[in-house]
Write a protein that holds these residues in place. Structure first.
Motif, short mmCIF file in Angstrom:
data_model
loop_
_atom_site.label_atom_id
_atom_site.label_comp_id
_atom_site.label_asym_id
_atom_site.label_seq_id
_atom_site.Cartn_x
_atom_site.Cartn_y
_atom_site.Cartn_z
N ARG A 3 -93.82 -7.99 28.69
CA ARG A 3 -94.38 -8.01 27.34
C ARG A 3 -93.39 -8.65 26.37
O ARG A 3 -93.77 -9.47 25.54
CB ARG A 3 -94.70 -6.58 26.90
CG ARG A 3 -95.22 -6.47 25.49
CD ARG A 3 -95.38 -5.01 25.11
NE ARG A 3 -95.72 -4.87 23.70
CZ ARG A 3 -95.73 -3.72 23.06
NH1 ARG A 3 -95.43 -2.60 23.71
NH2 ARG A 3 -96.05 -3.66 21.79
N ALA A 4 -92.11 -8.29 26.47
CA ALA A 4 -91.09 -8.86 25.60
C ALA A 4 -90.94 -10.36 25.85
O ALA A 4 -90.80 -11.15 24.91
CB ALA A 4 -89.76 -8.15 25.81
N LEU A 7 -93.83 -12.22 24.26
CA LEU A 7 -93.68 -12.29 22.81
C LEU A 7 -92.61 -13.32 22.44
O LEU A 7 -92.76 -14.07 21.47
CB LEU A 7 -93.30 -10.91 22.26
CG LEU A 7 -93.43 -10.69 20.75
CD1 LEU A 7 -94.82 -11.06 20.24
CD2 LEU A 7 -93.10 -9.25 20.40
N ALA A 8 -91.53 -13.40 23.23
CA ALA A 8 -90.47 -14.38 22.98
C ALA A 8 -91.00 -15.80 23.13
O ALA A 8 -90.66 -16.70 22.35
CB ALA A 8 -89.29 -14.14 23.92
N ALA A 22 -93.35 -9.15 16.06
CA ALA A 22 -91.98 -8.92 16.53
C ALA A 22 -91.15 -8.21 15.46
O ALA A 22 -90.36 -7.31 15.76
CB ALA A 22 -91.33 -10.25 16.91
N ALA A 36 -88.33 -1.79 23.58
CA ALA A 36 -89.00 -3.09 23.65
C ALA A 36 -88.32 -4.11 22.75
O ALA A 36 -88.18 -5.28 23.10
CB ALA A 36 -90.47 -2.94 23.28
N GLU A 39 -85.17 -5.42 24.38
CA GLU A 39 -85.51 -6.39 25.43
C GLU A 39 -85.89 -7.74 24.83
O GLU A 39 -85.48 -8.79 25.33
CB GLU A 39 -86.67 -5.85 26.28
CG GLU A 39 -86.30 -4.65 27.15
CD GLU A 39 -87.50 -4.12 27.92
OE1 GLU A 39 -88.61 -4.67 27.74
OE2 GLU A 39 -87.33 -3.15 28.68
N LEU A 40 -86.66 -7.68 23.76
CA LEU A 40 -87.08 -8.92 23.10
C LEU A 40 -85.88 -9.68 22.56
O LEU A 40 -85.73 -10.89 22.80
CB LEU A 40 -88.05 -8.59 21.96
CG LEU A 40 -88.44 -9.75 21.04
CD1 LEU A 40 -89.13 -10.86 21.81
CD2 LEU A 40 -89.32 -9.26 19.89
N LEU A 138 -85.08 -13.18 14.82
CA LEU A 138 -86.47 -13.44 15.14
C LEU A 138 -87.01 -14.67 14.42
O LEU A 138 -87.67 -15.52 15.03
CB LEU A 138 -87.33 -12.22 14.80
CG LEU A 138 -87.08 -10.95 15.61
CD1 LEU A 138 -87.92 -9.80 15.09
CD2 LEU A 138 -87.36 -11.19 17.09
#
Length: 329
Positions: A3-4, A7-8, A22, A36, A39-40, A138
């Motif tokens: 999942r991370a 999203l990245a 994010a 999470a 991890e992202l 981000l």
């Protein structure tokens, strides 16, 4: 982890919804969201070339949002991708924040090259939000090449924004008088550029006089090693008319180029990372103590003893740390 990673990938493709999701994730305090978020952030690639991180502070009403919108529009029209992180003060009673900066920057918010995110300070000191540093990473992964951090704007603690940014701008009002005496010294020593706003209409002469006074004060301070001659510099600008804005941006670019050439830019970032590592360790220790029921109970008992005057704060803190984080012989 998948999942991370997903999203990245969406962040790297410039997906605005992914960026908003994010940021919400890293601002969350839920344990699963914190995992999470870590991890992202660990999966994000460093930006090359690095984005410019520009911090802007000043007392409330000085026109920070107006000037940021005017500057952001000018640069977005020139093809730069802008992210504005506007930190609003949180209430010490309710914990709530107004988060009105996006409304105040309505024109910039409509630009396809800009992203504006108001965030609560959540009682964090330093004029920045608790997760502003992570949010900067981000928006850089999203593609921003200029990150503008607008601080709460409440006083001396604003200097913490200098630990997040490459260039630190202090905004002043013309004919401010003595009300700045209590907040300006520490900030001025860290500011790279002083902008006297509202230099238009009947305030032009006052603004020029204020700029001259602060320019004189700056000459008494020791400039950072490696900065060009004449820095830090004081300039007049007008968020209403745009006068002086291009000169201010040119002054910022000149300083950026000089610091990158001298190595001061990279050194500043290295020092900042070390400082935030220390803050992360401190925050992690407190979080782990709060997560342990026995530690929470002892902490409440010790806090009551301190409040009643039976224990000094330093001794109480030592007792808590000795019980749950003893020094190894």
């Amino acid at each position: 982890m998948d999942r991370a990673a997903g999203l990245a990938e969406r962040l790297a493709s410039g997906d605005r919804r992914a960026l908003a999701r994010a940021i919400t994730l890293v601002e969350s305090t839920r344990p699963d969201h914190r995992r999470a978020a870590r991890e992202l952030l660990a999966g994000l690639e460093p930006r090359d070339p690095p984005a410019l991180r520009l911090g802007m502070t000043g007392t409330p009403g000085v026109g920070k949002s107006s000037l940021i919108e005017r500057l952001g529009l000018m640069l977005a029209e020139a093809g730069r991708r802008i992210a504005v992180l506007a930190v609003d003060p949180s209430s010490s009673r309710s914990g709530g924040s107004i988060l009105g900066d996006k409304t105040r920057m309505e024109r910039l918010a409509r630009s396809p090259n800009a992203f504006i995110r108001p965030s609560p300070s959540q009682a964090a000191l330093g004029g920045v939000g608790r997760r502003t540093r992570e949010t900067i990473r981000l928006v850089e992964a999203w593609g921003a090449d200029l990150v503008l951090v607008e601080t709460v704007g409440v006083g001396q603690s604003e200097t913490m924004v200098a630990e997040l940014t490459d260039i630190f701008v202090l905004m002043l009002a013309p004919a401010g008088g003595d009300e700045l005496q209590g907040v300006k010294r520490g900030i001025m020593e860290m500011a790279d550029l002083l902008l006297v706003n509202k230099a238009d209409g009947s305030l032009v002469e006052d603004a020029m006089r204020t700029r001259a006074e602060y320019a004189g004060a700056l000459r008494l301070m020791r400039p950072p090693a490696g900065d060009p001659e004449g820095y830090p510099v004081a300039l007049c600008v007008s968020a209403r008319t745009g006068d002086g804005l291009r000169e201010a941006w040119q002054a910022i670019e000149t300083l950026v180029q000089a610091r990158q050439a001298s190595g001061a830019w990279a050194e500043r970032r290295r020092v900042q990372m070390e400082a935030w590592f220390e803050r992360a360790v401190e925050a992690g220790l407190i979080a782990r103590l709060d997560a342990d029921p026995a530690a929470r109970r002892l902490r409440r008992e010790l806090a009551a003893s301190v409040a009643a005057g039976r224990l000094p704060p330093d001794l109480a803190a030592e007792q808590l740390l000795d019980a749950f984080a003893p020094l190894r012989p």
